[in-house]
Design a protein around this motif. Structure first.
Motif, mmCIF file in Angstrom:
data_model
loop_
_atom_site.group_PDB
_atom_site.id
_atom_site.type_symbol
_atom_site.label_atom_id
_atom_site.label_comp_id
_atom_site.label_asym_id
_atom_site.label_seq_id
_atom_site.Cartn_x
_atom_site.Cartn_y
_atom_site.Cartn_z
ATOM 1 N N LEU A 46 0.805 -1.218 0.000
ATOM 2 C CA LEU A 46 0.000 0.000 0.000
ATOM 3 C C LEU A 46 0.841 1.273 0.000
ATOM 4 O O LEU A 46 0.306 2.374 0.138
ATOM 5 N N VAL A 47 2.146 1.120 -0.142
ATOM 6 C CA VAL A 47 3.018 2.282 -0.278
ATOM 7 C C VAL A 47 2.644 2.997 -1.580
ATOM 8 O O VAL A 47 2.449 2.338 -2.622
ATOM 9 N N PRO A 48 2.519 4.311 -1.575
ATOM 10 C CA PRO A 48 2.088 5.031 -2.791
ATOM 11 C C PRO A 48 2.871 4.674 -4.043
ATOM 12 O O PRO A 48 2.296 4.537 -5.121
ATOM 13 N N GLY A 49 4.180 4.513 -3.906
ATOM 14 C CA GLY A 49 4.992 4.184 -5.078
ATOM 15 C C GLY A 49 4.621 2.835 -5.658
ATOM 16 O O GLY A 49 4.603 2.665 -6.890
ATOM 17 N N HIS A 50 4.331 1.862 -4.787
ATOM 18 C CA HIS A 50 3.956 0.528 -5.259
ATOM 19 C C HIS A 50 2.596 0.562 -5.946
ATOM 20 O O HIS A 50 2.414 -0.046 -7.015
ATOM 21 N N VAL A 51 1.643 1.272 -5.350
ATOM 22 C CA VAL A 51 0.316 1.381 -5.941
ATOM 23 C C VAL A 51 0.392 2.084 -7.298
ATOM 24 O O VAL A 51 -0.238 1.647 -8.275
ATOM 25 N N TRP A 52 1.171 3.158 -7.372
ATOM 26 C CA TRP A 52 1.313 3.896 -8.627
ATOM 27 C C TRP A 52 1.941 3.026 -9.706
ATOM 28 O O TRP A 52 1.552 3.102 -10.886
ATOM 29 N N GLN A 53 2.895 2.182 -9.341
ATOM 30 C CA GLN A 53 3.521 1.292 -10.311
ATOM 31 C C GLN A 53 2.506 0.281 -10.861
ATOM 32 O O GLN A 53 2.499 -0.006 -12.066
ATOM 33 N N ASP A 54 1.646 -0.233 -9.982
ATOM 34 C CA ASP A 54 0.607 -1.160 -10.435
ATOM 35 C C ASP A 54 -0.366 -0.470 -11.392
ATOM 36 O O ASP A 54 -0.805 -1.062 -12.386
ATOM 37 N N ILE A 55 -0.698 0.773 -11.084
ATOM 38 C CA ILE A 55 -1.602 1.525 -11.958
ATOM 39 C C ILE A 55 -0.962 1.715 -13.336
ATOM 40 O O ILE A 55 -1.610 1.528 -14.374
ATOM 41 N N LYS A 56 0.321 2.070 -13.360
ATOM 42 C CA LYS A 56 1.013 2.263 -14.637
ATOM 43 C C LYS A 56 1.111 0.960 -15.417
ATOM 44 O O LYS A 56 0.942 0.945 -16.649
ATOM 45 N N ASP A 57 1.380 -0.154 -14.713
ATOM 46 C CA ASP A 57 1.467 -1.449 -15.394
ATOM 47 C C ASP A 57 0.131 -1.828 -16.017
ATOM 48 O O ASP A 57 0.087 -2.358 -17.135
ATOM 49 N N HIS A 58 -0.970 -1.564 -15.302
ATOM 50 C CA HIS A 58 -2.288 -1.849 -15.865
ATOM 51 C C HIS A 58 -2.570 -0.968 -17.077
ATOM 52 O O HIS A 58 -3.086 -1.445 -18.092
ATOM 53 N N ALA A 87 4.712 -14.918 -10.877
ATOM 54 C CA ALA A 87 4.071 -13.670 -10.450
ATOM 55 C C ALA A 87 2.625 -13.578 -10.922
ATOM 56 O O ALA A 87 1.806 -12.891 -10.305
ATOM 57 N N ALA A 88 2.279 -14.288 -12.007
ATOM 58 C CA ALA A 88 0.908 -14.242 -12.529
ATOM 59 C C ALA A 88 -0.084 -14.932 -11.604
ATOM 60 O O ALA A 88 -1.296 -14.731 -11.730
ATOM 61 N N LEU A 89 0.421 -15.732 -10.670
ATOM 62 C CA LEU A 89 -0.459 -16.432 -9.732
ATOM 63 C C LEU A 89 -0.860 -15.558 -8.552
ATOM 64 O O LEU A 89 -1.766 -15.912 -7.796
ATOM 65 N N ARG A 90 -0.193 -14.443 -8.369
ATOM 66 C CA ARG A 90 -0.470 -13.576 -7.220
ATOM 67 C C ARG A 90 -1.274 -12.360 -7.673
ATOM 68 O O ARG A 90 -0.988 -11.764 -8.716
ATOM 69 N N TYR A 91 -2.265 -12.008 -6.874
ATOM 70 C CA TYR A 91 -3.053 -10.814 -7.165
ATOM 71 C C TYR A 91 -2.234 -9.572 -6.856
ATOM 72 O O TYR A 91 -1.553 -9.505 -5.829
ATOM 73 N N ASN A 92 -2.311 -8.578 -7.734
ATOM 74 C CA ASN A 92 -1.634 -7.316 -7.434
ATOM 75 C C ASN A 92 -2.535 -6.470 -6.542
ATOM 76 O O ASN A 92 -3.674 -6.843 -6.229
ATOM 77 N N VAL A 93 -2.037 -5.324 -6.138
ATOM 78 C CA VAL A 93 -2.761 -4.518 -5.153
ATOM 79 C C VAL A 93 -4.105 -4.025 -5.685
ATOM 80 O O VAL A 93 -5.097 -3.940 -4.927
ATOM 81 N N LEU A 94 -4.196 -3.721 -6.987
ATOM 82 C CA LEU A 94 -5.468 -3.272 -7.548
ATOM 83 C C LEU A 94 -6.492 -4.397 -7.575
ATOM 84 O O LEU A 94 -7.679 -4.184 -7.300
#
Length: 233
Positions: free
Chosen positions: A114-126, A136-143
């Motif tokens: 839930l660190v802002p940088g991690h959340v922002w990276q997930d948003i950019k990847d999406h 890594a595809a077996l694990r849910y990301n933060v979003l």
């Protein structure tokens, strides 16, 4: 060299997923049929023809209602038949997910997620459609975790509770529900909004399935077997 095939979804998750798909279709389309009897929404305890609504719509077309013509009695019959199955299925799935540790293992947020940088990276990847590969595809990301937890533990219970609030019988048994939502008309408005939020979630979910590879994704939700995406070169 072909990528590995692994077990991804438990039987309980797969059964609940497909049962939900049918039940939510029945509930949403029959709910629109019920809404067509008075396509206006109000806040508070009361709302009728001479009151000012916060939202007034035309009747929904027959192509999206159950039945495919205006029949309030049949729409209510379909809705009230599917609703208790939906509610008890959700309760059973929630309890079983806690028992088999699906929630703790797959949906709970980990340290640093839930660190802002991690959340922002997930948003950019999406946004760039950069889906995880390999293990890594077996694990849910933060979003994904946020959306699944929000839907299972907030949005779906909200739909159920506001639906109960609109029932005169439940008003007598649990009068505190009316106070909780600020009146039956407020509960009806919240019920309507939550239903369309579920539709929005469904559309986003299906878009992600199509972009990530529909055959692999749907097969994993039918058989439980999932082929790990190969790492990008």
């Amino acid at each position: 060299m072909s990528s590995a095939t692994v077990r991804r979804h438990r039987l309980s998750t797969r059964l609940w997923h497909w049962l939900n798909a049918v039940l939510l279709y029945v509930l949403f389309t029959s709910g629109l049929g019920i809404f067509n009897a008075h396509p206006r929404l109000y806040w508070g305890q009361y709302g009728a023809n001479f009151d000012r609504p916060w939202l007034a719509l035309e009747r929904f077309g027959s192509w999206v209602t159950l039945p495919a013509h205006y029949n309030l009695a049949l729409s209510r019959h379909w809705h009230l038949t599917a609703a208790p199955i939906f509610a008890f299925a959700l309760l059973g799935y929630m309890l079983w997910s806690l028992v088999n540790r699906h929630v703790q293992r797959d949906l709970a947020f980990r340290r640093g997620e839930l660190v802002p940088g991690h959340v922002w990276q997930d948003i950019k990847d999406h946004a760039r459609l950069r889906f995880p590969t390999g293990e890594a595809a077996l694990r849910y990301n933060v979003l994904q975790k946020a959306s699944y937890v929000g839907v299972i533990f907030v949005l779906l219970p909200l739909v159920i509770l506001t639906g109960l609030t609109m029932s005169p019988g439940m008003n007598a048994a649990w009068p505190w529900l009316v106070d909780l939502f600020g009146g039956r008309q407020s509960a009806r408005s919240i019920h309507f909004i939550a239903a369309f939020m579920l539709v929005a979630f469904f559309l986003v979910h299906m878009t992600m399935v199509l972009l990530a590879g529909p055959v692999n994704e749907i097969r994993s939700m039918i058989t439980g077997r999932y082929r790990l995406p190969e790492p990008r070169r």
